[in-house]
Design a protein around this motif. Structure first.
Motif, PDB file in Angstrom:
ATOM      1  N   ASN A  68       0.180   3.500  -0.400  1.00 36.13           N
ATOM      2  CA  ASN A  68       0.495   4.375   1.044  1.00 36.13           C
ATOM      3  C   ASN A  68      -0.775   4.942   1.310  1.00 36.13           C
ATOM      4  O   ASN A  68      -0.780   6.195   0.843  1.00 36.13           O
ATOM      5  N   GLY A  81       8.861  -0.242   3.137  1.00 37.24           N
ATOM      6  CA  GLY A  81       9.048   0.650   1.923  1.00 37.24           C
ATOM      7  C   GLY A  81      10.477   0.855   1.589  1.00 37.24           C
ATOM      8  O   GLY A  81      11.104   1.279   2.716  1.00 37.24           O
ATOM      9  N   LYS A 104      10.933   5.204   2.217  1.00 35.37           N
ATOM     10  CA  LYS A 104      10.349   5.935   3.377  1.00 35.37           C
ATOM     11  C   LYS A 104      11.545   6.552   4.117  1.00 35.37           C
ATOM     12  O   LYS A 104      12.823   6.149   4.338  1.00 35.37           O
TER      13      LYS A 104
END
Length: 255
Positions: free
Chosen positions: A81, A158, A161
């Motif tokens: 990320n 993800g 998240k």
């Protein structure tokens, strides 16, 4: 025996041997026996110096360990990320000074920005030019949302998240496949009749991140809005279908 618990009594004793209490002398005597030393000033000062060097070495080792852990975490964040990686770098380099603005002041400033409508020029000449240039391209087929499309779109999200108002993270949608057919039917209905879409679908939670070291002013914040995962899921499906149509008909310019 902890090093600091040994250093303290020895240091106190060597500074004033004659004025030491019976309890302190007894403590130092036990320390000397544990280290096979005779109690005299030279031996105690040598032991004290060795202990201080050990603490210094342990401190250096701990600092190296912390740097290694931080470097490992940064490498991992950069691979998984990059947005989070650069955000953390900016946060580490900025030490906030002062108090943040009052809630009412913050809402007043940002409400004026968010509530302002944007009027886009739909009659721009380049839009008409593009319409004429692409007249021969077939119209995009209607999107049919299936459970398989939902599953593929979930793989692009993800796991952990920050979610939106519903507080449901992508991990749970991924690991409860029985919900995928239901989501596909709901998404299809939303595409056919957007008015039936629930209000929370497009509502998010906004976090204000300071941009500099002066957080007193509301304009010195960067808003980050976290939308529900199902909103991201539907837009991901739509984006994938549009991209497929653009590539198929060679509409996108090649890099």
């Amino acid at each position: 025996m902890k090093l600091r618990e040994v250093i303290g009594p020895i240091n106190s004793y060597t500074q004033n041997p004659a004025g030491s209490s019976v309890r302190l002398r007894h403590r130092v005597n036990n320390i000397a026996k544990a280290n096979d030393l005779n109690i005299n000033e030279q031996n105690l000062r040598t032991l004290l110096e060795n202990l201080k060097q050990k603490i210094s070495a342990l401190g250096a080792r701990l600092r190296r360990y912390n740097k290694r852990v931080k470097r490992y975490k940064q490498n991992r964040d950069f691979q998984l990320n990059q947005k989070l990686f650069y955000r953390n770098l900016a946060t580490d380099s900025q030490q906030q000074q002062g108090k943040p603005p009052e809630k009412a002041h913050m809402m007043e400033y940002w409400s004026e920005i968010w509530s302002k409508e944007e009027n886009h020029n739909k009659d721009a000449y380049w839009l008409r030019k593009e319409e004429q240039r692409n007249q021969g391209i077939p119209e995009m087929e209607r999107i049919i949302v299936t459970a398989e499309l939902v599953r593929k779109a979930l793989t692009r999200l993800g796991n952990w998240k920050t979610p939106g108002n519903d507080k449901i993270q992508a991990y749970w949608w991924k690991n409860f496949p029985a919900t995928h057919p239901i989501l596909s039917r709901q998404f299809q209905q939303a595409l056919v009749d957007p008015e039936k879409m629930p209000p929370f679908f497009t509502q998010g939670v906004t976090y204000m991140l300071p941009k500099n070291q002066e957080p007193e002013n509301p304009k010195n914040f960067r808003p980050i809005t976290c939308l529900p995962v199902i909103y991201k899921l539907l837009t991901s499906i739509i984006n994938a279908q549009i991209t497929q149509h653009l590539k198929k008909n060679q509409i996108l310019a090649m890099k």
